[in-house]
Design a protein around this motif. Structure first.
Motif, PDB file in Angstrom:
ATOM      1  N   ARG F  11      -7.327   6.702   6.282  1.00  0.00           N
ATOM      2  CA  ARG F  11      -7.925   7.506   5.316  1.00  0.00           C
ATOM      3  C   ARG F  11      -7.294   8.312   4.631  1.00  0.00           C
ATOM      4  O   ARG F  11      -6.141   8.897   4.824  1.00  0.00           O
ATOM      5  CB  ARG F  11      -9.173   8.160   6.056  1.00  0.00           C
ATOM      6  N   ILE F  81     -13.025  11.970   0.755  1.00  0.00           N
ATOM      7  CA  ILE F  81     -12.274  11.378   1.754  1.00  0.00           C
ATOM      8  C   ILE F  81     -12.705   9.712   1.720  1.00  0.00           C
ATOM      9  O   ILE F  81     -13.770   9.304   1.559  1.00  0.00           O
ATOM     10  CB  ILE F  81     -12.620  12.086   3.309  1.00  0.00           C
ATOM     11  N   ARG F  83     -10.776   5.494   2.170  1.00  0.00           N
ATOM     12  CA  ARG F  83     -10.020   4.627   2.664  1.00  0.00           C
ATOM     13  C   ARG F  83      -8.791   4.189   1.613  1.00  0.00           C
ATOM     14  O   ARG F  83      -9.084   4.416   0.523  1.00  0.00           O
ATOM     15  CB  ARG F  83     -10.408   3.293   3.116  1.00  0.00           C
ATOM     16  N   ALA F  85      -7.629   1.676   0.864  1.00  0.00           N
ATOM     17  CA  ALA F  85      -7.993   0.482   0.138  1.00  0.00           C
ATOM     18  C   ALA F  85      -8.923   0.863  -0.885  1.00  0.00           C
ATOM     19  O   ALA F  85      -8.964  -0.144  -1.877  1.00  0.00           O
ATOM     20  CB  ALA F  85      -8.658  -0.521   1.212  1.00  0.00           C
ATOM     21  N   ASP F  86      -9.614   1.944  -1.230  1.00  0.00           N
ATOM     22  CA  ASP F  86     -10.147   2.389  -2.216  1.00  0.00           C
ATOM     23  C   ASP F  86      -9.445   2.956  -3.468  1.00  0.00           C
ATOM     24  O   ASP F  86      -9.999   3.123  -4.454  1.00  0.00           O
ATOM     25  CB  ASP F  86     -11.422   3.434  -1.843  1.00  0.00           C
TER      26      ASP F  86
END
Lengths: 91, 91, 91, 91, 91, 91, 91
Positions: F11, F81, F83, F85-86
């Motif tokens: 994260r 907040i 990840r 991958a986002d």
């Protein structure tokens, strides 16, 4: 006995058994009331997926799920092409 | 005791136990009110998946989920074919 | 203390704790208003999945989710059969 | 500081921080208008999954998602039990 | 025979076979009644995914699912681009 | 430049860039018409998942999806907040 | 030719080809009737995922799905950012 098609990967080509045209008592069943057969004969078998060899062989009589496979017409015949995982058992 | 069918992979053929035809008080239960049995006897067992040997054996009495398996008719009998993962326990 | 059933794989048989029949103030709770208990005692434990040994043991008091497991009746008792992953904690 | 419960696998028991009872201006907030807190203190920690040790420790203050976890009542207290993956950060 | 496009990964470019314009009895089929063909010729093949070499080759006649692939127009021709997993068999 | 929070696993805590308050022509945009910004500055970074080290660092300006992340308020500031991958890209 | 953005992991930034403004017959197409182009030029490429190097390079002309990617505006230009898996082929 087999047909000249090469299924890819873990696919199998099955010729469905003909549905019964008469009941045990001799009554002719109209076409729409015949239950789709779930039994057939294997006509062609793919090479399997990596590390997963195939179990069924050409000529095996197999049982499969009611909605298994896709209908295809090749060489004048009607077949189902399905994955081996859709086959329940060899009779 | 077994039947002449070879289930593929991790599949198991189970003969469901007959549903009770009478209540404890002797009242005959009509067919539609009988609860589908969830207990049966294993009749045939597949070879398992790679690296996953089977646990149940022919002759075991097993418990399974209410909606487990697919009904098949072979050799004049009605059976359920299901994956071993659908079986909860051996009684 | 255990029962004579062998759960398959990572399954566990749990005897739910009896729901409270009275409120703290002594009022009797009708059956439909009792909350389904989420606490019970482990009665039988499977062998686990390959490389995943089981953590809970027969006799453990466990907490589990409100909708965990399937109800089964064996040897005259009512139990829940669930996967160990449905168990939150050992109390 | 911890409680006598052993969460299974990668689960964590968190005691939610009490919601503010007054606004900054001193107005008392009725119960239904209080936002569910997303901050709490870790009270118990599982052993993790194979090859995935746990990161949070008992006593950590953590942030978690609004709908994370399941409410449980043990030893007279109300807690949330959630997976470590539901915890965003250690404050 | 091939076209100058390089499909990525496990993708294949297929030129669908022309649909029959007449029925066996010579009746011309209007455009909307022609069934979308499920047979075509492979025109370009990707390099496959890591550890999964491709099976079909440029020039193969293949069978594929009715809804397989995405239509693309390149170099003045209409093709389907699909994953090899959407191809059932080589005829 | 960073803040005193430790995101777990993969994260990242991002401070969204302030939305433009005026159009290019100088017209003040009412609050509801401002598009939620998709650009921000990384304020804290987790340790990554096993065998997947993190790519972004504290201080990077990043682009992320319109609905990425969860809003949190810590140390008097509003952050997202999410990840890693986002996150689409580092600008 | 490239732009100063670093896509993360297996992402790619593509500049869509301008849609045709006239039909072959010279009729000007109103904006809403132009089909969203599915062809573009790669402007920036991520480092790939572990053990999965990227195939496309900056400058490649690529075909991609109609709904692939997310629109971003950077350095005064409008681009699409997508995963390499959304790219069908290199033309």
């Amino acid at each position: 006995m087999s047909i000249n098609i090469k299924p890819l990967a873990d696919r199998v080509i099955v010729e469905p058994a003909a549905a019964e045209e008469k009941t045990a008592g001799g009554i002719i069943i109209p076409d729409t009331a015949k239950e789709k057969p779930q039994r057939g004969i294997v006509k062609a078998v793919g090479n399997g997926k990596p590390d997963e060899p195939m179990t069924v062989k050409v000529g095996d009589t197999v049982l499969y799920g009611k909605y298994a496979g896709t209908e295809i017409s090749v060489e004048g015949g009607d077949y189902l092409i399905m994955r081996e995982a859709d086959i329940f058992a060899i009779v």
